[in-house]
Write an enzyme that holds these catalytic residues in place. Structure first.
Site, PDB file in Angstrom:
ATOM      1  CB  CYS A  17      -9.845   5.160  -0.160  1.00 19.38           C
ATOM      2  SG  CYS A  17      -8.480   5.624   0.687  1.00 19.38           S
ATOM      3  CG  HIS A  43      -6.403   5.798   4.366  1.00 24.62           C
ATOM      4  ND1 HIS A  43      -5.575   5.134   3.512  1.00 24.62           N
ATOM      5  CD2 HIS A  43      -5.130   6.271   5.583  1.00 24.62           C
ATOM      6  CE1 HIS A  43      -4.108   5.371   3.674  1.00 24.62           C
ATOM      7  NE2 HIS A  43      -4.136   6.128   4.760  1.00 24.62           N
ATOM      8  CG  ASP A 100      -1.806   1.172   1.177  1.00 16.45           C
ATOM      9  OD1 ASP A 100      -2.510   1.374   0.025  1.00 16.45           O
ATOM     10  OD2 ASP A 100      -1.694   2.068   2.149  1.00 16.45           O
ATOM     11  CB  SER A 101       0.194   4.680  -0.858  1.00 14.98           C
ATOM     12  OG  SER A 101      -1.045   5.029  -0.245  1.00 14.98           O
ATOM     13  CB  CYS A 143      -2.734   0.800  -2.695  1.00 14.75           C
ATOM     14  SG  CYS A 143      -2.892   2.493  -3.077  1.00 14.75           S
ATOM     15  CD  GLU A 201      -1.610   8.144   6.240  1.00 13.44           C
ATOM     16  OE1 GLU A 201      -0.640   8.370   7.026  1.00 13.44           O
ATOM     17  OE2 GLU A 201      -1.769   7.217   5.808  1.00 13.44           O
TER      18      GLU A 201
HETATM   19  N1  DGL Z   1      -4.292   3.642  -0.155  1.00 14.10           N
HETATM   20  C1  DGL Z   1      -4.869   4.586  -1.027  1.00 14.10           C
HETATM   21  C2  DGL Z   1      -6.038   4.095  -1.728  1.00 14.10           C
HETATM   22  O1  DGL Z   1      -6.634   2.974  -1.397  1.00 14.10           O
HETATM   23  C3  DGL Z   1      -5.065   5.914  -0.084  1.00 14.10           C
HETATM   24  C4  DGL Z   1      -4.008   6.668   0.229  1.00 14.10           C
HETATM   25  C5  DGL Z   1      -3.410   7.576  -0.952  1.00 14.10           C
HETATM   26  O2  DGL Z   1      -3.821   8.319  -1.422  1.00 14.10           O
HETATM   27  O3  DGL Z   1      -2.149   7.048  -1.148  1.00 14.10           O
HETATM   28  O4  DGL Z   1      -6.585   4.688  -2.601  1.00 14.10           O
END
Ligand code: DGL
Length: 272
Positions: free
Chosen positions: A190, A192, A8-9, A71, A156
């Site tokens: 997403c 998060h 993931d990012s 992600c 975050e």
């Molecule tokens: N993990 C990213 C997603 O599922 C969200 C966070 C980001 O923008 O990097 O889209």
């Protein structure tokens, strides 16, 4: 023999890992969060592809024959190119899977009106990936999307259960429903967003369902491994998870406990 990589990012993919481990606790996992370069949601296609490919290569080098892009933004912007261009030439025996297709598969079965809403980052909404994937699987459905630029920062920064989050959650849900009042199912597109579920449920119109992805990605992975016994045989089953981040290991450890409700240790690595 190898490990399942989850990328993931940042922290968000931990909600996907959590869902996967609840259903498939027997496998070994490596989680990699590119926390130093998060968020990906506002980055261009080229940059998301470049960063995601670096992470995938790293996970391959760490011994993962199978990598899940946990992600949505990376799945929307990089998965297809990795699968169609990179893997056949450079790693034909490895597999990379994303989160959009499994989510799209399940949403069509859950919606009665065929009117589906997607809440996601700007990048995922702009890519139209959910719309295209759902329309392919369920022709005739109506899909509208709403970007929620404040939701990732709220999570975050550990503000997701504070009163300040209410305004942004209510605002994005109202904007989505205003686009199509017939929506009966909303995808949290997403990683998060599941942390905002308590707030989302407060402002959700009656009768509208919300889909957090973790459990569906897990079911889909289980199904994939059943259909691909060759891959399943390559995976070790020690029930362990290792965590890697491109930012501070200490910060990762502290924040990860919000997503996983358990203490972990992490190591810092670099991607290039
Ligand atoms: N993990 C990213 C997603 O599922 C969200 C966070 C980001 O923008 O990097 O889209």
């Amino acid at each position: 023999m190898g490990t399942i990589g989850v990328f993931d990012s940042g922290y968000g993919g931990l909600t996907i890992l959590d869902g996967i481990r609840q259903r498939l606790p027997q496998y070994d996992y490596i989680y990699l969060g590119d926390n130093a370069r998060t968020p990906y949601g506002t980055r261009s296609f080229d940059v998301v592809y470049e960063f995601t490919l670096q992470a995938v290569k790293k996970l391959f080098a760490m011994g993962c024959p199978l990598v899940i892009l946990g992600c949505n933004t990376a799945s929307a912007k990089a998965l297809r190119s990795i699968q169609q261009q990179y893997l056949p030439e450079h790693a034909p025996d490895r597999r990379v899977l994303g989160v959009i297709r499994p989510t799209a598969e399940v949403v069509g079965q859950l919606s009665h009106t065929g009117h589906i809403g997607v809440l996601a980052t700007e990048g995922t909404i702009k890519s139209q990936s959910y719309k295209m994937e759902i329309e392919k699987l369920y022709p005739g459905s109506t899909i509208v999307g709403q970007a929620c630029p404040m939701w990732v920062p709220l999570v975050e920064n550990n503000e997701f259960d504070k009163p300040g989050a209410d305004y942004f959650v209510k605002d994005s849900l109202q904007k989505l429903m205003a686009q199509d009042p017939l929506i009966d199912t909303i995808i949290l597109g997403c990683t998060h967003y599941p942390l905002l579920l308590n707030k989302i449920n407060l402002y959700l119109p009656q009768g509208v369902k919300v889909i957090p992805q973790g459990q569906y990605i897990a079911t889909s992975l289980e199904d994939y491994l059943r259909r691909h016994p060759d891959m399943n045989q390559r995976l070790t089953q020690g029930g362990t998870t290792q965590y890697f981040t491109t930012e501070s290991a200490t910060k990762f450890r502290e924040c990860a406990s919000l997503f996983l409700r358990e203490d972990i240790t992490a190591q810092r690595i670099t991607l290039n």
